[in-house]
Design an enzyme around this catalytic site. Structure first.
Site, PDB file in Angstrom:
ATOM      1  N   ASP A 145      10.556 -17.507   9.356  1.00 25.45           N
ATOM      2  CA  ASP A 145      10.858 -16.420   8.429  1.00 25.45           C
ATOM      3  C   ASP A 145      10.498 -16.930   7.036  1.00 25.45           C
ATOM      4  OD1 ASP A 145      11.974 -14.569   6.695  1.00 25.45           O
ATOM      5  OD2 ASP A 145      13.858 -14.397   7.795  1.00 25.45           O
ATOM      6  N   GLY A 152       0.683 -13.705   6.123  1.00 29.00           N
ATOM      7  CA  GLY A 152       2.036 -13.301   6.480  1.00 29.00           C
ATOM      8  C   GLY A 152       2.682 -12.387   5.455  1.00 29.00           C
ATOM      9  N   SER A 162       2.745  -5.766   5.207  1.00 31.25           N
ATOM     10  CA  SER A 162       1.368  -5.355   4.889  1.00 31.25           C
ATOM     11  C   SER A 162       1.233  -3.854   4.659  1.00 31.25           C
ATOM     12  CB  SER A 162       0.428  -5.768   6.022  1.00 31.25           C
ATOM     13  OG  SER A 162       0.799  -5.150   7.239  1.00 31.25           O
ATOM     14  N   ASN A 164      -6.204  -4.471  -2.088  1.00 24.97           N
ATOM     15  CA  ASN A 164      -6.769  -3.451  -2.976  1.00 24.97           C
ATOM     16  C   ASN A 164      -5.674  -2.554  -3.553  1.00 24.97           C
ATOM     17  OD1 ASN A 164      -6.873  -0.524  -1.451  1.00 24.97           O
ATOM     18  ND2 ASN A 164      -6.946  -2.211   0.013  1.00 24.97           N
ATOM     19  N   TYR A 196       4.476  -2.285  -2.369  1.00 21.67           N
ATOM     20  CA  TYR A 196       3.627  -3.263  -1.679  1.00 21.67           C
ATOM     21  C   TYR A 196       2.561  -3.795  -2.637  1.00 21.67           C
ATOM     22  CZ  TYR A 196      -0.219  -4.906   1.263  1.00 21.67           C
ATOM     23  OH  TYR A 196      -1.255  -5.634   1.801  1.00 21.67           O
ATOM     24  N   LYS A 248       1.879  -7.713  -4.209  1.00 23.08           N
ATOM     25  CA  LYS A 248       0.632  -8.466  -4.157  1.00 23.08           C
ATOM     26  C   LYS A 248       0.178  -8.874  -5.561  1.00 23.08           C
ATOM     27  CE  LYS A 248       0.000  -8.599   0.279  1.00 23.08           C
ATOM     28  NZ  LYS A 248      -0.033  -9.866   1.037  1.00 23.08           N
ATOM     29  N   CYS A 306      -9.527  -4.133   6.364  1.00 22.69           N
ATOM     30  CA  CYS A 306     -10.070  -5.107   7.315  1.00 22.69           C
ATOM     31  C   CYS A 306      -9.738  -4.658   8.735  1.00 22.69           C
ATOM     32  CB  CYS A 306      -9.515  -6.499   7.031  1.00 22.69           C
ATOM     33  SG  CYS A 306     -10.371  -7.818   7.925  1.00 22.69           S
TER      34      CYS A 306
END
Length: 267
Positions: free
Chosen positions: A49, A70, A73, A110, A134, A138, A164
């Site tokens: 974790d 990880g 996502s 992106n 999210y 990032k 991807c």
């Protein structure tokens, strides 16, 4: 390399990369929050974790490189993103600092720039315009990578992955698609160049309709080979979205219209 760590080894990209990158290191260490099983002698598996600092320290030990896939996502409530993508990212960089600074490829997104219009071609140094929590996480990861490079010399490639997948499946992916093979060759270059630094790289294949400019990292020697144009006819046959649809207006596509999800405890 002697040992490459791939976090998120149970995810869609992780499952592909464990096979495609098997020759890049003597041992591939696969880690995920769920249990994994080695498929051959060149693999070892760790259940971890990312929010558990001591577990992350053990996961990173003895690794020469880290492909960090990880974490969360997709758009999720803040508590989930906080533990996996923010606390987890900090734990990973503290572990890397404690274990000799293994080079890192950080799977950014992106969605750090999702509110830019599709009519604008972007360099990697444009201001961030995340399209959700999210994307914010990032952007935080990219800033943390930069801090640890400037303060400690920790090398990281922050790769803003487009879409991807095995093949593009919708109209937006004609611009954002990154093939598995192109991502694998990019990963190889990141770990092979003598000096990496801390670049931000657009993770996108050689799509003529791409919105992203990678000219700042020509020194990396990476040339994507695949193109989403091979699927244009089939995708357009499914119907082109209306002119005001986020799939054709915003670089983040549908993420720009998602609501901010509440934590379950506040419902």
């Amino acid at each position: 390399m002697k040992r490459l760590l791939i976090t998120g080894g149970a995810g869609a990209i992780g499952r592909v990369m464990r096979k495609r990158l098997s020759g890049i290191a003597d041992v591939i260490r696969l880690a995920d929050v769920v249990a994994l099983t080695p498929e051959h002698d060149g693999e070892e598996c760790v259940q971890c974790d990312l929010a558990d600092a001591s577990a992350v320290q053990a996961m990173v030990a003895d690794c020469d490189g880290i492909l960090h896939l990880g974490g969360i996502s997709v758009e999720r409530p803040f508590d989930e993103i906080l533990h996996a993508n923010i606390i987890g990212m900090y734990n990973l960089y503290e572990a890397a600092r404690a274990h000799g600074h293994p080079r890192i490829l950080f799977a950014s997104s992106n969605h750090t720039v999702g509110f830019y219009p599709q009519t604008q071609r972007l360099r990697a140094d444009e201001p961030l315009r995340p399209d959700g929590l999210y994307g914010v996480s990032k952007g935080y990861g990219e800033l943390l990578a930069r801090l640890y490079f400037d303060k400690f010399g920790q090398e990281t490639a922050s790769v803003r992955i487009g879409s991807c997948t095995r093949e593009p499946v919708d109209y937006r992916m004609l611009s954002s698609w990154l093939s598995y093979e192109d991502f694998a060759t990019l990963t190889e270059r990141v770990f092979k160049v003598p000096v990496l630094g801390c670049p931000v790289i657009w993770g996108v294949s050689a799509n003529p309709a791409s919105w992203w400019d990678n000219s700042n990292v020509g020194w990396l020697g990476w040339q994507p080979k695949d193109s989403a144009e091979n699927w244009r006819t089939a995708i357009e046959a499914q119907g082109i979205p209306p002119a005001n649809h986020p799939l054709v207006t915003k670089q983040g596509g549908l993420f720009t219209e998602l609501a901010i999800m509440r934590n379950e405890r506040s419902v």
